[in-house]
Design a protein around this motif. Sequence first.
Motif, mmCIF file in Angstrom:
data_model
loop_
_atom_site.group_PDB
_atom_site.id
_atom_site.type_symbol
_atom_site.label_atom_id
_atom_site.label_comp_id
_atom_site.label_asym_id
_atom_site.label_seq_id
_atom_site.Cartn_x
_atom_site.Cartn_y
_atom_site.Cartn_z
ATOM 1 N N THR A 51 0.849 -1.194 0.000
ATOM 2 C CA THR A 51 0.000 0.000 0.000
ATOM 3 C C THR A 51 0.882 1.240 0.000
ATOM 4 O OG1 THR A 51 -1.867 1.110 1.085
ATOM 5 C CG2 THR A 51 -0.158 0.225 2.521
ATOM 6 N N ASN B 57 -2.907 6.929 2.582
ATOM 7 C CA ASN B 57 -3.173 7.322 3.964
ATOM 8 C C ASN B 57 -1.874 7.492 4.754
ATOM 9 O OD1 ASN B 57 -4.793 7.998 6.210
ATOM 10 N ND2 ASN B 57 -4.776 5.884 6.959
ATOM 11 N N ILE C 100 0.751 5.839 4.670
ATOM 12 C CA ILE C 100 1.426 4.580 4.979
ATOM 13 C C ILE C 100 2.023 3.992 3.698
ATOM 14 C CG2 ILE C 100 1.175 2.208 5.816
ATOM 15 C CD1 ILE C 100 0.838 4.199 8.021
ATOM 16 N N ALA D 135 6.406 -1.445 7.141
ATOM 17 C CA ALA D 135 5.263 -0.527 7.140
ATOM 18 C C ALA D 135 5.734 0.786 7.734
ATOM 19 C CB ALA D 135 4.108 -1.103 7.954
ATOM 20 N N ASN E 128 5.120 4.931 8.454
ATOM 21 C CA ASN E 128 4.181 6.037 8.596
ATOM 22 C C ASN E 128 4.904 7.347 8.299
ATOM 23 O OD1 ASN E 128 2.234 7.876 9.263
ATOM 24 N ND2 ASN E 128 2.064 7.295 11.421
ATOM 25 N N ARG F 199 -1.476 6.491 12.461
ATOM 26 C CA ARG F 199 -2.286 5.982 11.353
ATOM 27 C C ARG F 199 -2.575 4.499 11.585
ATOM 28 N NH1 ARG F 199 -3.045 10.552 10.412
ATOM 29 N NH2 ARG F 199 -2.612 11.749 8.496
ATOM 30 N N ASN F 200 -3.800 4.092 11.275
ATOM 31 C CA ASN F 200 -4.190 2.686 11.363
ATOM 32 C C ASN F 200 -3.983 2.017 10.005
ATOM 33 O OD1 ASN F 200 -4.977 2.897 14.065
ATOM 34 N ND2 ASN F 200 -7.054 3.525 13.508
ATOM 35 N N TRP F 201 -3.593 0.745 10.051
ATOM 36 C CA TRP F 201 -3.329 0.003 8.818
ATOM 37 C C TRP F 201 -3.758 -1.435 8.996
ATOM 38 C CZ3 TRP F 201 1.167 -3.422 7.716
ATOM 39 C CH2 TRP F 201 1.175 -3.856 6.379
ATOM 40 N N LYS F 202 -4.391 -1.982 7.954
ATOM 41 C CA LYS F 202 -4.800 -3.382 7.964
ATOM 42 C C LYS F 202 -3.804 -4.178 7.135
ATOM 43 C CE LYS F 202 -9.753 -2.539 8.561
ATOM 44 N NZ LYS F 202 -11.126 -2.728 8.005
ATOM 45 N N GLU G 28 -5.742 -5.252 12.532
ATOM 46 C CA GLU G 28 -5.515 -3.827 12.275
ATOM 47 C C GLU G 28 -4.503 -3.329 13.296
ATOM 48 O OE1 GLU G 28 -8.403 -0.583 10.837
ATOM 49 O OE2 GLU G 28 -8.362 -0.323 13.027
#
Length: 527
Positions: free
Chosen positions: A458, A461, A463, A478, A480, A486-489, A514
């Motif tokens: 990804t 957002n 990320i 991952a 940020n 920030r939230n990430w799935k 998440e």
Amino acid sequence: MSYAWWQTGTVYQIYPRSFQDSNGDGVGDLDGVRRRLDYLVWLGVDAIWLSPFYPSPMHDFGYDVADYCNVDPLFGSLADFDALMTEAHARQLRIIVDFVPNHTSNAHPWFLESKSARNNPKRDWYLWRDAGPNGEPPNNWFSHFGGPAWTWDEVTQQYYLHSFLPEQPDLNWRNPQVRVAMHDVLRFWLRRGVDGFRVDVISHLIKDAAFRDNPVNPGFAGEGPDIRRLAQTYSSDQPETQEVIAGLRRVIDEFEDRVLIGEIYLPVERLVAYYGKNLGGVHLPFNFQLIGAPWDAAEIGGLIEKYEAALPEGAWPNWVLGNHDQPRIAARVGAAQARVAAMLLLTLRGTPTLFYGDEIGIGHVEIPSDRVQDPWAKREPGLNVGRDPSRTPMQWDASAFAGFSTREPWLPLTEDHRTRNVATLREDESSILSLTRNLLRYRREHAALDGGAWRLLTAENDILAYERVHDRERVIAALNFSGEARNWKPPALSGATIAISTHGGRNGELLAPEITLRADEGLLISL
């Protein structure tokens, strides 16, 4: 699959003037580098790239070479170089040296001969041209350091070309004798045991045969350095350059297990051409895309995908975040994001190059006007082109001169050098130095980061997330890019855990469906 050392290793650039002063003159030297080898082993890098240390009048701090086969007394002697290389090799550290083939010093014996008379046998070793109809330079080319790229010689009544300072006349690489002489320079150092070369401004070696005027740069906004006023259509990146590079590569290939790296500031589509036909060019055309890119997750993600897609089959990628010519990464993105940048650099596919001092987070250093050293800054004042802030001394401890020297260094230290130094940060498990060391160790221990494939997960957002995969091993980064959480799935990964956080802590934390990345946090996730 087996890889060469320059594919799996991390290169660490040292600017010798600024790494360690061993004799108390305020300037770093080769013996100083030798004394700090154990630190480099502790840090976990694999190769040292040394910026120029050759005899030089120092108009451009060694990039004006007066003798390609010796060491300037400022930096020591050939015996000091040999001792450095012997001790580095004993520690399994490789040595890469700078090769500066585009130009020499105007004090080089070759140029002194060349300018002595028009009929001198070495006249054609440099680029001489008659004046224009009204005495003007032969064309409109600019020097990279401001002003015309041509200087008039009263004795022989011609102009000579210098892509940089007037004290740095350009060699004529169309002359076979120049090629032979410079190939012999390579062999001199290869026989001494160096492991490779970083070639300075390699895309400049051949100029347009007709010396046509460069066209106006449509992107020039009216303010900025002279060099940006024109597109470098005829003064750089000529098709014949590839033939010259192939010749350099053939010399390198006469010796076992050596590497050829090229300094090339070009768009990706041109950059990758320097791998050469059938990969017979440079092993690593330096990839500087991260240096000028907007620091944004989507932008960086797109940049990586574009670069990966452009690589010729079998070509090995590489990444650079900073060097002696560019503002430091912490100055560009801030101290918090510098940690994210370290994780990015050391988890992408390919060979990373780490610039000395970035591992301790050196940022912008203000240089008082009376201490400016950079010739470019002096020639084009007020344009913010000075490179001195990227060349300040390495900071080793909390002593008066940061352990770099016993006297005032040639450039200032950071204001916070009593806390931003190796000795202090080494004891802090949450420091950027500890983070860099942990990332280097993790990279060395995991095949997925050494040679695994790269795939974007990804880039939205704020990320940026991607995975590296080798056989059954899988590692995810991952990152940020925001100053807010920030939230990430993440992908569904059974048993995945967090291995490293740029903030520290969280090690061993199981990956949830998440997860929250804290402000300015990067995570390395292991399966």
